[in-house]
Design a protein around this motif. Structure first.
Motif, PDB file in Angstrom:
ATOM      1  N   GLU A   1     -47.563   9.328  -3.028  1.00 27.20           N
ATOM      2  CA  GLU A   1     -46.786   8.085  -2.912  1.00 27.20           C
ATOM      3  C   GLU A   1     -46.987   7.283  -4.196  1.00 27.20           C
ATOM      4  O   GLU A   1     -48.117   7.147  -4.677  1.00 27.20           O
ATOM      5  CB  GLU A   1     -47.303   7.297  -1.701  1.00 27.20           C
ATOM      6  N   ILE A   2     -45.891   6.793  -4.764  1.00 22.14           N
ATOM      7  CA  ILE A   2     -45.958   6.101  -6.059  1.00 22.14           C
ATOM      8  C   ILE A   2     -45.315   4.733  -5.936  1.00 22.14           C
ATOM      9  O   ILE A   2     -44.204   4.592  -5.424  1.00 22.14           O
ATOM     10  CB  ILE A   2     -45.212   6.897  -7.155  1.00 22.14           C
ATOM     11  N   GLU A   3     -46.023   3.713  -6.410  1.00 26.65           N
ATOM     12  CA  GLU A   3     -45.482   2.355  -6.406  1.00 26.65           C
ATOM     13  C   GLU A   3     -44.797   2.021  -7.725  1.00 26.65           C
ATOM     14  O   GLU A   3     -43.669   1.567  -7.750  1.00 26.65           O
ATOM     15  CB  GLU A   3     -46.603   1.350  -6.135  1.00 26.65           C
TER      16      GLU A   3
ATOM     17  N   THR B   1     -56.577  12.655  -7.130  1.00 29.55           N
ATOM     18  CA  THR B   1     -56.274  11.600  -6.172  1.00 29.55           C
ATOM     19  C   THR B   1     -57.317  11.620  -5.058  1.00 29.55           C
ATOM     20  O   THR B   1     -57.977  12.639  -4.820  1.00 29.55           O
ATOM     21  CB  THR B   1     -54.855  11.765  -5.589  1.00 29.55           C
TER      22      THR B   1
ATOM     23  N   TRP C   1     -55.111   4.248  -2.086  1.00 35.29           N
ATOM     24  CA  TRP C   1     -54.362   3.688  -3.208  1.00 35.29           C
ATOM     25  C   TRP C   1     -55.273   3.618  -4.417  1.00 35.29           C
ATOM     26  O   TRP C   1     -56.425   3.219  -4.314  1.00 35.29           O
ATOM     27  CB  TRP C   1     -53.817   2.299  -2.863  1.00 35.29           C
TER      28      TRP C   1
ATOM     29  N   ILE D   1     -50.472   4.198 -13.541  1.00 31.03           N
ATOM     30  CA  ILE D   1     -49.701   4.579 -12.360  1.00 31.03           C
ATOM     31  C   ILE D   1     -50.420   4.072 -11.121  1.00 31.03           C
ATOM     32  O   ILE D   1     -51.623   4.297 -10.953  1.00 31.03           O
ATOM     33  CB  ILE D   1     -49.523   6.107 -12.245  1.00 31.03           C
ATOM     34  N   ARG D   2     -49.668   3.382 -10.287  1.00 29.73           N
ATOM     35  CA  ARG D   2     -50.198   2.930  -8.991  1.00 29.73           C
ATOM     36  C   ARG D   2     -49.719   3.951  -7.975  1.00 29.73           C
ATOM     37  O   ARG D   2     -48.511   4.130  -7.772  1.00 29.73           O
ATOM     38  CB  ARG D   2     -49.661   1.536  -8.685  1.00 29.73           C
ATOM     39  N   LEU D   3     -50.676   4.665  -7.346  1.00 32.30           N
ATOM     40  CA  LEU D   3     -50.298   5.756  -6.452  1.00 32.30           C
ATOM     41  C   LEU D   3     -51.291   5.934  -5.314  1.00 32.30           C
ATOM     42  O   LEU D   3     -52.409   5.422  -5.352  1.00 32.30           O
ATOM     43  CB  LEU D   3     -50.161   7.064  -7.244  1.00 32.30           C
TER      44      LEU D   3
ATOM     45  N   HIS E   1     -41.692   2.729  -1.554  1.00 30.82           N
ATOM     46  CA  HIS E   1     -42.447   3.525  -2.520  1.00 30.82           C
ATOM     47  C   HIS E   1     -41.786   4.886  -2.690  1.00 30.82           C
ATOM     48  O   HIS E   1     -41.196   5.420  -1.753  1.00 30.82           O
ATOM     49  CB  HIS E   1     -43.895   3.723  -2.052  1.00 30.82           C
TER      50      HIS E   1
ATOM     51  N   ILE F   1     -44.461  14.049 -13.231  1.00 32.42           N
ATOM     52  CA  ILE F   1     -45.651  14.339 -12.429  1.00 32.42           C
ATOM     53  C   ILE F   1     -45.461  15.731 -11.852  1.00 32.42           C
ATOM     54  O   ILE F   1     -44.441  16.014 -11.226  1.00 32.42           O
ATOM     55  CB  ILE F   1     -45.858  13.295 -11.318  1.00 32.42           C
TER      56      ILE F   1
ATOM     57  N   ILE G   1     -44.915   2.762 -12.388  1.00 28.69           N
ATOM     58  CA  ILE G   1     -45.433   3.389 -13.603  1.00 28.69           C
ATOM     59  C   ILE G   1     -45.233   2.359 -14.722  1.00 28.69           C
ATOM     60  O   ILE G   1     -44.120   1.914 -14.972  1.00 28.69           O
ATOM     61  CB  ILE G   1     -44.703   4.697 -13.918  1.00 28.69           C
TER      62      ILE G   1
END
Length: 165
Positions: A158-160, A107, A111, A78-80, A43, A145, A162
């Motif tokens: 933490e970003i998985e 946030t 997750w 966005i998965r974060l 990630h 971001i 976009i």
């Protein structure tokens, strides 16, 4: 609701982070420091410290790319996993556009999959709202971001991936 999706960036052990640029407030004399790296899960991890010294107060990661047509989509997803802080998600129609379209996300420390409708990205330049229409959703050439909550603080995001939806 569109069922079609397009991944703009997928973080993984093989991801090329050179596609991402760090912009710290040093461009204005500030002392904030941000960096992006990959963790053991592949990630993307945006970490650092926001300083208010010398009129500073932000750090940002941005990914510019050859503009893609986005008319068949209506949102950015966005998965974060954040740290409970607020972050600005920004898009531009092209990397050369002087202003961006911004949306503030909160946030939770867990997750999250955050979906932002294009109509919620509002135009701004250097943090000031512009009297222009929201993001038109015709083409996209940059995603960024930014953290800049008007306080000195460390952060970790933490970003998985976009994706356009």
């Amino acid at each position: 609701m569109s069922q079609v999706s397009l991944t703009l960036f997928q973080f993984s052990e093989q991801a090329d982070l050179s596609a991402w640029r760090i912009v710290n407030d040093g461009v204005m004399g500030g002392l904030s420091e941000g960096k992006i790296s990959l963790n053991e899960n592949g990630h993307g991890v945006f970490t650092g410290f926001v300083s208010l010294e010398n009129n500073g107060g932000f750090t940002m990661i941005q990914h510019a790319f050859k503009p893609v047509e986005v008319a068949e989509f209506n949102s950015l997803e966005i998965r974060l996993k954040g740290d409970g802080k607020k972050y600005q998600v920004r898009v531009k129609s092209s990397p050369a556009q002087y202003y961006n379209y911004s949306h503030l996300v909160s946030t939770t420390g867990n997750w999250q999959t955050i979906r932002i409708p294009f109509s919620e990205f509002l135009p701004q330049f250097r943090g000031r709202k512009l009297s222009k229409a929201p993001y038109p959703g015709e083409q996209m050439g940059e995603v960024a971001i930014l953290i800049g909550n008007k306080k000195a603080e460390s952060f970790r995001l933490e970003i998985e991936k976009i994706t356009l939806k």
